[in-house]
Design an enzyme around this catalytic site. Structure first.
Site, mmCIF file in Angstrom:
data_model
loop_
_atom_site.group_PDB
_atom_site.id
_atom_site.type_symbol
_atom_site.label_atom_id
_atom_site.label_comp_id
_atom_site.label_asym_id
_atom_site.label_seq_id
_atom_site.Cartn_x
_atom_site.Cartn_y
_atom_site.Cartn_z
ATOM 1 N N GLU A 85 0.843 -1.211 0.000
ATOM 2 C CA GLU A 85 0.000 0.000 0.000
ATOM 3 C C GLU A 85 0.874 1.256 0.000
ATOM 4 O OE1 GLU A 85 -3.463 -0.239 2.513
ATOM 5 O OE2 GLU A 85 -3.650 1.950 2.529
ATOM 6 N N LYS A 277 -8.225 -1.650 10.617
ATOM 7 C CA LYS A 277 -7.509 -2.037 9.384
ATOM 8 C C LYS A 277 -6.298 -1.110 9.204
ATOM 9 C CE LYS A 277 -6.591 -1.966 4.788
ATOM 10 N NZ LYS A 277 -5.697 -1.031 4.102
ATOM 11 N N ASP A 293 4.118 -14.586 11.593
ATOM 12 C CA ASP A 293 2.860 -15.073 11.010
ATOM 13 C C ASP A 293 1.780 -13.993 11.144
ATOM 14 O OD1 ASP A 293 0.446 -16.322 10.519
ATOM 15 O OD2 ASP A 293 0.958 -18.153 11.581
ATOM 16 N N HIS A 390 -2.789 10.127 0.531
ATOM 17 C CA HIS A 390 -2.857 8.795 -0.057
ATOM 18 C C HIS A 390 -2.644 8.856 -1.566
ATOM 19 C CE1 HIS A 390 -3.961 4.611 -0.167
ATOM 20 N NE2 HIS A 390 -4.756 4.877 -1.196
HETATM 21 C C1 MEV Z 1 -6.382 2.732 4.575
HETATM 22 O O1 MEV Z 1 -5.587 1.626 4.225
HETATM 23 C C2 MEV Z 1 -6.506 2.854 6.077
HETATM 24 C C3 MEV Z 1 -7.461 3.922 6.577
HETATM 25 O O2 MEV Z 1 -8.740 3.750 5.979
HETATM 26 C C4 MEV Z 1 -7.541 3.790 8.068
HETATM 27 C C5 MEV Z 1 -8.595 4.643 8.737
HETATM 28 O O3 MEV Z 1 -9.605 4.969 8.113
HETATM 29 O O4 MEV Z 1 -8.396 4.936 9.932
HETATM 30 C C6 MEV Z 1 -6.980 5.302 6.171
#
Ligand code: MEV
Length: 435
Positions: A85, A277, A293, A390
């Site tokens: 990513e 996530k 792992d 991003h």
């Molecule tokens: C993207 O990989 C992760 C985010 O969506 C985490 C979040 O929203 O806190 C930016």
């Protein structure tokens, strides 16, 4: 019509590739080229990779990045991160720098106990099973003597065995719940071997235990648990609220918005999953780099996020007496010896970069990676939004998709410093350059 293949694993790598090409790709030479392009020229290294799994046909590369300036318990570290990513390493580095200027991260290991179960079926009198277990417990433990000799010497090994009655949840279901200290090893193989030995001893002894009569307990299976809520680590950052002030935003406003965002993730599952996530973006990247792992970590961490009966945030934030505090607490079963950690040259290198940590130190470094990643995400979300940073990092991927030349990339890089990145905007920019 395609036919099933038999004896596949016994074929040579070349034969496997030939079969694959003939069966799915009309023997296209371009596919063979791609497969072979990713071989390493070092024959013994290639063999090492081929030996990791069955039916390996090539290597699958992911970028290995580094995020410097992590001040953890007063020591400076550079974190190794393996991820596909675009924005993850940049976000981690930004958060590290931000907190470097505000006292850094502190981290502590709360506990290091791992666990596994021998799952048992028993439909007789529960009191007899308890009696049997108490009479046999020392024999069960003694049956591990050889297996755990080395682990014991180093201060680890089996900690305890309990008989748990789970028959209220599932009729006839009991467990030998076993706890372990595995020191610097993640311990999966050690624990599973011990559990299988315990199961064997349990079965033999129960066959000889007359009081059971015909209703003997039966072992269903033996396996470690990847839920390790007694193998916990905590990482934290804190500073005065006013020290959070940034361009265009007061420290107090930022802190309040930040805490609000964390509280939303604590109270709402849809947000919590995405929030966590983002945390796992940091955690998995270091876990993967160090040859650990990540599926085990993922499964255990998400179960922990749901420990209160609903799925919530793994991070917490408060403002008290003018101090902003942000922390993470999570279970991490990691190893710095055994498994791929010493076998995969890049995992070994990652651990060297981390200053050859013990498993406890690695737990702290990984927890910090998760906290930093979450800080970077929430910081963007409550200020400029996530897409700005991003998409900036994603720019190169879009340009590569469009087959941009080095000169076009350089022009795009300069142009998009000042302009917002989207797929269509980049496409238009490249088209204009070319027309
Ligand atoms: C993207 O990989 C992760 C985010 O969506 C985490 C979040 O929203 O806190 C930016």
């Amino acid at each position: 019509m395609r036919q099933p293949v038999s004896g596949f694993s016994k074929k040579s790598k070349e034969q496997k590739i030939e079969w694959l090409l003939a069966t799915y790709f009309n023997s296209a030479s371009s596919v063979k080229e791609i497969i072979q392009q990713y071989y390493t020229s070092d024959v013994s290294l290639q063999q090492l990779h081929d030996d990791f799994i069955e039916n390996a046909i090539t290597n699958y590369y992911l970028p290995f990045g580094i995020a410097p300036n992590f001040l953890i318990n007063g020591q400076l570290y550079t974190l190794p991160m393996v991820t596909e990513e675009s924005s993850v390493v940049a976000a981690a580095s930004n958060a590290a720098k931000f907190w470097l200027e505000r006292g850094g991260f502190t981290a502590e290991v709360i506990s290091t106990v791992k666990n596994g179960q021998v799952h048992i079926d028993f439909y007789g009198d529960a009191n007899i099973l308890v009696e049997f277990f108490e009479a046999t417990k020392l024999k069960l433990i003694a049956s591990l003597d050889t297996l755990q000799k080395n682990m014991k010497k180093r201060g680890g090994g089996l900690l305890d065995i309990e008989l748990l009655d789970a028959s209220a949840t599932l009729e006839g279901y009991y467990q030998l719940h076993c706890t372990f200290e595995t020191l610097d090893a993640m311990g999966a193989n050690f624990i599973n071997t011990c559990l299988e030995q315990l199961a064997t001893t349990f079965t033999i002894e129960s066959q000889n235990y007359k009081t059971f009569g015909l209703e003997k307990p039966k072992v269903v299976m033996s396996i470690l648990s990847n839920y390790v809520p007694e193998c916990l680590v905590r990482a934290e950052v804190h500073c005065k609220v006013e020290d959070l002030a940034q361009e265009h935003i007061l420290g107090e406003t930022f802190a309040k918005n930040f805490v609000r965002a964390i509280n939303i993730a604590k109270s709402e599952t849809r947000r919590a999953v995405t929030h966590n996530k983002g945390i796992m973006n940091g955690i998995d990247a270091v876990v993967l780099a160090t040859g650990n792992d990540f599926r085990a970590v993922e499964a255990g961490v998400h179960a922990y996020a749901a420990k209160n009966g609903y799925y919530g945030s793994l991070t917490h934030a408060t403002i008290e007496d003018g101090v902003f505090r942000f922390w993470i607490e999570l279970p991490l079963a990691l190893g710095t010896v055994g498994g791929l950690t010493s076998l995969h040259p890049l995992a070994r290198f990652a651990l060297q970069l981390l200053q050859n940590p013990s498993a406890r130190e690695l737990m702290q470094q990984v927890a910090v990676a998760g906290l930093a990643q979450n800080f970077a995400a929430i910081k963007s979300l409550v200020t400029v939004g996530i897409q700005k940073g991003h998409m900036k990092m994603h720019l190169m991927n879009i340009l590569n998709q469009l087959g941009a030349s080095s000169a076009e990339k350089e022009k795009a890089r300069i142009y998009f410093k000042e302009n917002s990145v989207s797929h269509s905007a980049v496409e238009r920019f490249v088209e204009d350059l070319r027309s």
